[in-house]
Write a protein that holds these residues in place. Structure first.
Motif, PDB file in Angstrom:
ATOM      1  N   TRP A   1       0.818  -1.221   0.000  1.00 47.66           N
ATOM      2  CA  TRP A   1       0.000   0.000   0.000  1.00 47.66           C
ATOM      3  C   TRP A   1       0.847   1.264   0.000  1.00 47.66           C
ATOM      4  CZ3 TRP A   1      -5.445   0.058   2.103  1.00 47.66           C
ATOM      5  CH2 TRP A   1      -6.000  -1.243   2.112  1.00 47.66           C
ATOM      6  N   ARG A   2       2.079   1.151   0.438  1.00 50.20           N
ATOM      7  CA  ARG A   2       3.043   2.261   0.484  1.00 50.20           C
ATOM      8  C   ARG A   2       2.578   3.400   1.398  1.00 50.20           C
ATOM      9  NH1 ARG A   2       6.093  -0.109   0.681  1.00 50.20           N
ATOM     10  NH2 ARG A   2       7.787   1.283   0.077  1.00 50.20           N
ATOM     11  N   VAL A   3       2.313   3.056   2.625  1.00 47.01           N
ATOM     12  CA  VAL A   3       1.846   4.052   3.591  1.00 47.01           C
ATOM     13  C   VAL A   3       2.813   4.120   4.775  1.00 47.01           C
ATOM     14  CG1 VAL A   3       0.025   4.742   5.178  1.00 47.01           C
ATOM     15  CG2 VAL A   3      -0.571   3.687   2.994  1.00 47.01           C
ATOM     16  N   ALA A   4       3.414   5.277   4.964  1.00 44.44           N
ATOM     17  CA  ALA A   4       4.368   5.452   6.053  1.00 44.44           C
ATOM     18  C   ALA A   4       4.365   6.925   6.446  1.00 44.44           C
ATOM     19  CB  ALA A   4       5.758   5.023   5.599  1.00 44.44           C
ATOM     20  N   ALA A   5       5.177   7.251   7.449  1.00 46.71           N
ATOM     21  CA  ALA A   5       5.291   8.661   7.848  1.00 46.71           C
ATOM     22  C   ALA A   5       6.637   8.917   8.493  1.00 46.71           C
ATOM     23  CB  ALA A   5       4.179   9.027   8.837  1.00 46.71           C
ATOM     24  N   ALA A   6       7.097  10.162   8.316  1.00 48.97           N
ATOM     25  CA  ALA A   6       8.230  10.659   9.094  1.00 48.97           C
ATOM     26  C   ALA A   6       7.627  11.443  10.245  1.00 48.97           C
ATOM     27  CB  ALA A   6       9.111  11.557   8.237  1.00 48.97           C
ATOM     28  N   ILE A   7       8.137  11.184  11.449  1.00 55.55           N
ATOM     29  CA  ILE A   7       7.549  11.800  12.637  1.00 55.55           C
ATOM     30  C   ILE A   7       8.676  12.331  13.512  1.00 55.55           C
ATOM     31  CG2 ILE A   7       6.166  11.332  14.725  1.00 55.55           C
ATOM     32  CD1 ILE A   7       4.661   9.249  13.048  1.00 55.55           C
ATOM     33  N   GLY A   8       8.602  13.594  13.866  1.00 52.02           N
ATOM     34  CA  GLY A   8       9.645  14.113  14.753  1.00 52.02           C
ATOM     35  C   GLY A   8       9.921  15.586  14.528  1.00 52.02           C
ATOM     36  N   ASN A   9      11.199  15.928  14.515  1.00 52.84           N
ATOM     37  CA  ASN A   9      11.637  17.325  14.512  1.00 52.84           C
ATOM     38  C   ASN A   9      10.922  18.175  13.447  1.00 52.84           C
ATOM     39  OD1 ASN A   9      13.638  19.477  13.338  1.00 52.84           O
ATOM     40  ND2 ASN A   9      14.108  19.171  15.497  1.00 52.84           N
ATOM     41  N   PRO A  10      10.214  19.233  13.867  1.00 56.45           N
ATOM     42  CA  PRO A  10       9.398  20.012  12.925  1.00 56.45           C
ATOM     43  C   PRO A  10      10.202  20.655  11.789  1.00 56.45           C
ATOM     44  CG  PRO A  10       8.850  20.582  15.198  1.00 56.45           C
ATOM     45  CD  PRO A  10      10.030  19.663  15.265  1.00 56.45           C
ATOM     46  N   ALA A  11      11.435  21.094  12.066  1.00 50.56           N
ATOM     47  CA  ALA A  11      12.212  21.748  10.999  1.00 50.56           C
ATOM     48  C   ALA A  11      12.583  20.735   9.920  1.00 50.56           C
ATOM     49  CB  ALA A  11      13.459  22.390  11.589  1.00 50.56           C
ATOM     50  N   LEU A  12      12.940  19.522  10.370  1.00 47.69           N
ATOM     51  CA  LEU A  12      13.264  18.466   9.401  1.00 47.69           C
ATOM     52  C   LEU A  12      12.036  18.051   8.594  1.00 47.69           C
ATOM     53  CD1 LEU A  12      15.552  15.899  11.190  1.00 47.69           C
ATOM     54  CD2 LEU A  12      15.744  16.659   8.828  1.00 47.69           C
ATOM     55  N   ILE A  13      10.929  17.940   9.301  1.00 52.29           N
ATOM     56  CA  ILE A  13       9.674  17.564   8.649  1.00 52.29           C
ATOM     57  C   ILE A  13       9.323  18.599   7.581  1.00 52.29           C
ATOM     58  CG2 ILE A  13       7.154  17.368   9.069  1.00 52.29           C
ATOM     59  CD1 ILE A  13       8.696  14.926  10.071  1.00 52.29           C
ATOM     60  N   ARG A  14       9.519  19.876   7.926  1.00 50.96           N
ATOM     61  CA  ARG A  14       9.208  20.961   6.980  1.00 50.96           C
ATOM     62  C   ARG A  14      10.099  20.853   5.740  1.00 50.96           C
ATOM     63  NH1 ARG A  14       9.032  24.609  10.913  1.00 50.96           N
ATOM     64  NH2 ARG A  14      11.133  25.362  10.506  1.00 50.96           N
ATOM     65  N   SER A  15      11.362  20.579   5.984  1.00 49.02           N
ATOM     66  CA  SER A  15      12.320  20.499   4.893  1.00 49.02           C
ATOM     67  C   SER A  15      12.011  19.319   3.959  1.00 49.02           C
ATOM     68  CB  SER A  15      13.706  20.336   5.524  1.00 49.02           C
ATOM     69  OG  SER A  15      14.678  20.773   4.686  1.00 49.02           O
ATOM     70  N   LEU A  16      11.732  18.171   4.563  1.00 49.33           N
ATOM     71  CA  LEU A  16      11.421  16.979   3.750  1.00 49.33           C
ATOM     72  C   LEU A  16      10.109  17.199   2.983  1.00 49.33           C
ATOM     73  CD1 LEU A  16      12.242  14.122   2.945  1.00 49.33           C
ATOM     74  CD2 LEU A  16      11.111  13.252   5.004  1.00 49.33           C
ATOM     75  N   HIS A  17       9.179  17.869   3.625  1.00 52.45           N
ATOM     76  CA  HIS A  17       7.915  18.173   2.946  1.00 52.45           C
ATOM     77  C   HIS A  17       8.156  19.063   1.728  1.00 52.45           C
ATOM     78  CE1 HIS A  17       4.201  20.789   2.546  1.00 52.45           C
ATOM     79  NE2 HIS A  17       3.857  19.615   2.073  1.00 52.45           N
ATOM     80  N   SER A  18       8.972  20.082   1.951  1.00 52.14           N
ATOM     81  CA  SER A  18       9.278  21.015   0.864  1.00 52.14           C
ATOM     82  C   SER A  18       9.895  20.265  -0.324  1.00 52.14           C
ATOM     83  CB  SER A  18      10.311  21.979   1.424  1.00 52.14           C
ATOM     84  OG  SER A  18      10.106  23.217   0.986  1.00 52.14           O
ATOM     85  N   LEU A  19      10.852  19.395  -0.014  1.00 53.14           N
ATOM     86  CA  LEU A  19      11.482  18.591  -1.072  1.00 53.14           C
ATOM     87  C   LEU A  19      10.437  17.763  -1.808  1.00 53.14           C
ATOM     88  CD1 LEU A  19      14.306  17.436  -2.187  1.00 53.14           C
ATOM     89  CD2 LEU A  19      13.820  15.508  -0.680  1.00 53.14           C
TER      90      LEU A  19
END
Ligand SMILES: Cc1ncc(COP(=O)(O)O)c(C=O)c1O
Length: 390
Positions: free
Chosen positions: A246-264
């Motif tokens: 199904w390809r369902v996962a998440a990155a969870i943790g440091n907000p700045a990293l999450i923001r950066s990965l989201h932006s990418l």
């Protein structure tokens, strides 16, 4: 004539891709192959998850692009799972980023966090995508050993200072693939301190935290107080909820990293199919009792494997978690030749430890991902093979 890019030296076809061709050839000759090689759950997700998917797929409004971050209820479902499974509060808006499987996030995180020439620290043996992500970003990889003498926990203090100075990111993974080792919260706490002292981003791959046996509960690294200052954890429904495809996962943790990965990711992909996400939310918020029953099935398979190995006097330990049993090959074999000969002569497919790095040489990984009768038959064949070949 097409010449691949130089970086393709780091991206040879994965072991399982080439194994597929060998298995097809053996099957075409009538071979009855038992596959205990891949870490792909063989059992289906619970019925309510599939019902949610099919119901949602019938809605005309469910077929368009979705935001990379999914919808609010999905992020809340991840937060709910963290609350229930680990007693943790995570902010669904700032600390949760849905991924197209954790492999996708693991491969891409270095693009968002590592500059060319910086070092990524990863375990050997270990899941290969940690290094592939580093190479994609033009980073260097430094492997630290996991060995049985230390229960497959790394000696972080032994990483050379010259490497540490250039290091940006440190990967850990417990319950561990391929060794099935587990880590305590005390060890995670030391790792968080180490990351803080050395200005590292600590990434924890938590793919197997919900596949546990004998009453063991695997911790999330985020349970360490203050961990979110330096950590991001990758979690997935692939193994926990039998949803690998199904390809369902998440990155969870440091907000700045999450923001950066989201932006990418807004530049790289276009989110999930909404019905998959609705079903994923149902998986995380609905009845969880079935996970215990499913884990009990793996436990039975594990016992069959461990007992058979012990009878053959093959060294192994009794895993408390994960989908794997990790064992040393009998004397006189390498892991590669043992796995290849077992496949050719006994039609049992296991994974040589070298697939996970040079630290895995001399070992085999066996996946508990077939019905118990198949596992019993595989162990009978393995027993006969070992007696005839050692
Ligand atoms: C340690 C580890 N991390 C991550 C993954 C990837 O899982 P996903 O299906 O979420 O991409 C796997 C899959 O085998 C794994 O073993």
């Amino acid at each position: 004539m097409f010449q691949p890019a130089q970086r393709m030296q780091f991206f040879q076809e994965h072991y399982f891709a080439s194994l597929g061709a060998r298995l097809a050839a053996l099957r075409s000759q009538g071979g009855d192959i038992i596959r205990l090689d891949e870490g792909a759950p063989d059992l289906p997700p619970a019925p309510h998850i599939i019902e949610t998917l099919t119901r949602a797929a019938g809605r005309p409004d469910a077929h368009s692009y979705q935001p990379q971050r999914g919808f609010a209820e999905l992020r809340q479902a991840w937060a709910e799972m963290y609350r229930r499974a680990y007693g943790l509060m995570v902010d669904p808006e700032l600390e949760v980023l849905p991924l197209l499987g954790s492999k996708e996030g693991i491969a891409h995180l270095p693009l968002a966090a590592v500059d060319p020439g910086q070092v990524v620290l990863a375990p050997d043996p270990g899941y290969v995508t940690y290094s592939r992500g580093a190479y994609l970003a033009g980073g260097e990889i430094h492997y630290f050993p996991l060995n049985p003498e230390r229960d497959y926990l790394p000696d972080l203090q032994a990483i050379p200072p010259g490497i540490l100075q250039r290091a940006r990111l440190l990967w850990l993974n417990y319950p561990n693939n391929p060794t099935a080792a587990t880590a305590s919260l005390d060890f995670f706490s030391e790792a968080v301190d180490f990351a803080r002292q050395n200005r590292l981003i600590l990434c924890h791959d938590a793919a197997y935290t919900q596949v546990c046996f004998d009453g063991y509960r695997a911790p999330s690294l985020l349970e360490v107080p203050g961990a979110k200052e330096v950590c991001v954890e990758f979690n997935t429904l692939s193994k926990s909820h039998n949803m690998a495809g199904w390809r369902v996962a998440a990155a969870i943790g440091n907000p700045a990293l999450i923001r950066s990965l989201h932006s990418l990711k807004t530049n790289l992909d276009s989110g999930h199919f909404r019905p998959v996400l609705e079903a994923a939310a149902a998986a995380m918020t609905g009845d969880q009792a079935w996970l215990q029953e499913r884990n009990e099935i793996y436990r039975q398979r594990r016992d069959v494997v461990v007992q058979a190995l012990q009878q053959l006097e093959i060294k192994t330990s009794v895993p408390k978690a994960s989908l794997y049993v990790w064992f040393r090959v009998p004397p006189g074999h390498t892991g590669d030749d043992f796995a290849a000969a077992l496949l050719e002569r006994a039609h049992v497919s296991l994974t040589p430890g070298s697939v996970f790095g040079s630290g895995g040489e001399g070992f085999i990984r066996l996946s508990l991902t077939a019905p118990v009768e198949k596992v019993e038959e595989a162990m009978r064949r393995l027993g006969k093979f070992v007696k005839e070949n050692t």
